[in-house]
Design a protein around this motif. Structure first.
Motif, PDB file in Angstrom:
ATOM      1  N   ARG A  92       0.846  -1.192   0.000  1.00  0.00           N
ATOM      2  CA  ARG A  92       0.000   0.000   0.000  1.00  0.00           C
ATOM      3  C   ARG A  92       0.877   1.236   0.000  1.00  0.00           C
ATOM      4  O   ARG A  92       2.078   1.168   0.247  1.00  0.00           O
ATOM      5  CB  ARG A  92      -0.933  -0.020   1.206  1.00  0.00           C
ATOM      6  N   ILE A  93       0.268   2.378  -0.284  1.00  0.00           N
ATOM      7  CA  ILE A  93       0.992   3.642  -0.223  1.00  0.00           C
ATOM      8  C   ILE A  93       0.228   4.597   0.687  1.00  0.00           C
ATOM      9  O   ILE A  93      -0.979   4.465   0.897  1.00  0.00           O
ATOM     10  CB  ILE A  93       1.189   4.264  -1.623  1.00  0.00           C
ATOM     11  N   ARG A  94       0.957   5.553   1.210  1.00  0.00           N
ATOM     12  CA  ARG A  94       0.390   6.513   2.147  1.00  0.00           C
ATOM     13  C   ARG A  94       0.887   7.903   1.777  1.00  0.00           C
ATOM     14  O   ARG A  94       2.025   8.072   1.353  1.00  0.00           O
ATOM     15  CB  ARG A  94       0.823   6.169   3.570  1.00  0.00           C
ATOM     16  N   GLN A  95       0.024   8.881   1.962  1.00  0.00           N
ATOM     17  CA  GLN A  95       0.418  10.268   1.756  1.00  0.00           C
ATOM     18  C   GLN A  95      -0.188  11.113   2.854  1.00  0.00           C
ATOM     19  O   GLN A  95      -1.342  10.926   3.231  1.00  0.00           O
ATOM     20  CB  GLN A  95      -0.049  10.788   0.395  1.00  0.00           C
ATOM     21  N   GLU A  96       0.619  12.028   3.350  1.00  0.00           N
ATOM     22  CA  GLU A  96       0.144  12.942   4.373  1.00  0.00           C
ATOM     23  C   GLU A  96      -0.071  14.308   3.731  1.00  0.00           C
ATOM     24  O   GLU A  96       0.756  14.776   2.956  1.00  0.00           O
ATOM     25  CB  GLU A  96       1.167  13.037   5.503  1.00  0.00           C
ATOM     26  N   VAL A  97      -1.184  14.920   4.053  1.00  0.00           N
ATOM     27  CA  VAL A  97      -1.513  16.249   3.549  1.00  0.00           C
ATOM     28  C   VAL A  97      -1.495  17.189   4.745  1.00  0.00           C
ATOM     29  O   VAL A  97      -2.346  17.101   5.624  1.00  0.00           O
ATOM     30  CB  VAL A  97      -2.906  16.262   2.877  1.00  0.00           C
ATOM     31  N   LYS A  98      -0.501  18.061   4.793  1.00  0.00           N
ATOM     32  CA  LYS A  98      -0.416  19.030   5.891  1.00  0.00           C
ATOM     33  C   LYS A  98      -1.401  20.171   5.625  1.00  0.00           C
ATOM     34  O   LYS A  98      -1.599  20.582   4.485  1.00  0.00           O
ATOM     35  CB  LYS A  98       1.005  19.560   6.005  1.00  0.00           C
ATOM     36  N   LEU A  99      -1.991  20.677   6.687  1.00  0.00           N
ATOM     37  CA  LEU A  99      -2.938  21.781   6.589  1.00  0.00           C
ATOM     38  C   LEU A  99      -2.253  23.063   7.036  1.00  0.00           C
ATOM     39  O   LEU A  99      -1.809  23.160   8.181  1.00  0.00           O
ATOM     40  CB  LEU A  99      -4.172  21.488   7.447  1.00  0.00           C
ATOM     41  N   LYS A 100      -2.142  24.017   6.126  1.00  0.00           N
ATOM     42  CA  LYS A 100      -1.428  25.261   6.430  1.00  0.00           C
ATOM     43  C   LYS A 100      -2.359  26.262   7.101  1.00  0.00           C
ATOM     44  O   LYS A 100      -3.451  26.533   6.609  1.00  0.00           O
ATOM     45  CB  LYS A 100      -0.868  25.880   5.151  1.00  0.00           C
ATOM     46  N   LYS A 101      -1.898  26.791   8.223  1.00  0.00           N
ATOM     47  CA  LYS A 101      -2.651  27.782   8.974  1.00  0.00           C
ATOM     48  C   LYS A 101      -1.668  28.815   9.491  1.00  0.00           C
ATOM     49  O   LYS A 101      -0.601  28.464   9.968  1.00  0.00           O
ATOM     50  CB  LYS A 101      -3.387  27.095  10.127  1.00  0.00           C
TER      51      LYS A 101
END
Length: 163
Positions: A92-101
């Protein structure tokens, strides 16, 4: 009547709208025929979204769905920072999406410099991850807002505390 008027330039997003958008993405993954058997998970954390799926093609589809659902809920695309794709267990693959604030100090300095250079009667002061703009006229503040909307900063800008 107040002698000066002011507003804050900030970079925030509506957390509840993001929660709703991610919930819609999860519902779409469960109901779409092309995504049903991929065992894809989309999890919202405090400052990130984690996507786990079986192929890059599916990951691209999930990214597109996240962007569409966020756009429908008036969330800026600039809040998403997609990290690199990592290998996970079980093929499987994984990706993290950071939330900019928040606005970085560098961008705060660019904004205040632009205001100082183009609007002589207006004061801009950096306060943490926001910029406070004050002037004697509401019309001048409106002109600053209009000018900043023309610029393309790497963060989404909002204007609040207008008084």
């Amino acid at each position: 009547m107040a002698s000066t008027y002011s507003f804050d330039i900030v970079s925030e997003f509506d957390r509840q709208e993001l929660v709703n958008a991610v919930d819609q993405v999860v519902r779409d993954v469960k109901s779409r025929y092309d995504l049903k058997d991929t065992k894809t998970t989309v999890e919202l954390g405090d400052d990130n979204i984690t996507i786990s799926t079986d192929s890059e093609f599916t990951l691209d589809t999930i990214q597109t769905i996240i962007r569409e659902k966020a756009a429908k809920r008036n969330l800026s695309q600039k809040i998403f920072d997609f990290d690199k794709i990592e290998a996970a267990s079980g093929n499987r693959i994984r990706q993290e999406v950071k939330l900019k604030k928040g606005i970085s100090q560098e961008i705060c300095k660019q904004i205040s410099k632009l205001i100082r250079d183009e609007f002589k009667k207006i004061q801009a002061s950096i306060q943490g991850d926001a910029v406070r703009v004050s002037a004697k006229s509401k019309d001048e503040l409106q002109a600053v807002m209009t000018r900043l909307k023309q610029e393309d900063y790497p963060v989404a800008l909002q204007f609040n505390n207008y008084r």
